[in-house]
Design an enzyme around this catalytic site. Sequence first.
Site, PDB file in Angstrom:
ATOM      1  N   ALA A 155       0.833  -1.211   0.000  1.00 48.05           N
ATOM      2  CA  ALA A 155       0.000   0.000   0.000  1.00 48.05           C
ATOM      3  C   ALA A 155       0.864   1.256   0.000  1.00 48.05           C
ATOM      4  O   ALA A 155       0.607   2.206  -0.754  1.00 48.05           O
ATOM      5  CB  ALA A 155      -0.936  -0.008   1.204  1.00 48.05           C
ATOM      6  N   TYR A 156       1.896   1.259   0.832  1.00 48.27           N
ATOM      7  CA  TYR A 156       2.773   2.425   0.925  1.00 48.27           C
ATOM      8  C   TYR A 156       3.570   2.617  -0.357  1.00 48.27           C
ATOM      9  O   TYR A 156       3.650   3.728  -0.898  1.00 48.27           O
ATOM     10  CB  TYR A 156       3.711   2.244   2.119  1.00 48.27           C
ATOM     11  N   ALA A 157       4.154   1.536  -0.871  1.00 51.25           N
ATOM     12  CA  ALA A 157       4.947   1.638  -2.097  1.00 51.25           C
ATOM     13  C   ALA A 157       4.080   2.085  -3.271  1.00 51.25           C
ATOM     14  O   ALA A 157       4.532   2.846  -4.134  1.00 51.25           O
ATOM     15  CB  ALA A 157       5.632   0.311  -2.399  1.00 51.25           C
TER      16      ALA A 157
END
Length: 247
Positions: A155-157
Amino acid sequence: MSTEHASSRVAIVTGGSGGIGRQVAERLGAEGYAVVVGYSGSEGKAADAADAVKAAGGTAITVRADVAEETEVAALFDRAEREFGGIDVVVHTAGLMILGPLATYDLDVLDRMHRVNIRGTFVVDQQAARRVRSGGAIINFSTSVTKLAPPGYAAYAASKGSVDAITLILARELRGKDVTVNAVAPGPTATPLFLDGKDQATIDAMAARPPLERLGTPDDIAEAVAFLAGPARWINGQIIYVNGGIA
């Protein structure tokens, strides 16, 4: 605008109240910048960051803004222009990092993080594209995990991959304006947020990965930002991996 502010280069640093953002603000202060410390949460930490900028040799004010809310970001830029006469550098460090495996990730959390990381970057860059003066720089924050792809970071990447795309395209859209657009992509960096919840064995293992055999520091990242903000006029439309060689 006061007389002493007239000759200063002016920088907005979002997320400037703590961690890497605070170190960036302080480093630009040491370079003689007038710094607008943007923050969303702690007014006290933002005031401390502004004091650090002043102690380093710069000028500073604090302005609260939700980076994903266009009216608040516009007001932040308005305040910078009223106080200092213009804007030369925008460093967008504000962001969220909430980790978890894709299969079980809470989609409400996904939406919240992407609102800050994707929409926030778009909103801040939109104002920066309209207002940064000739000879200026826009510097976004990406991450080395877009290349390293560790489990738990989907999700962050994904949000930071969007930052990369925004950065590269905006650099081309600003053709003819003499404004550079780049992103800094840190690797593991020894901030309180990064260290929180990690045991010593995990920290030691991450520190051993770079050939330089240590974690990055906020000052390492701030040094790269200061370079892109000032002398690096021929670096444009790039993602700069500041990670000690782990990627």
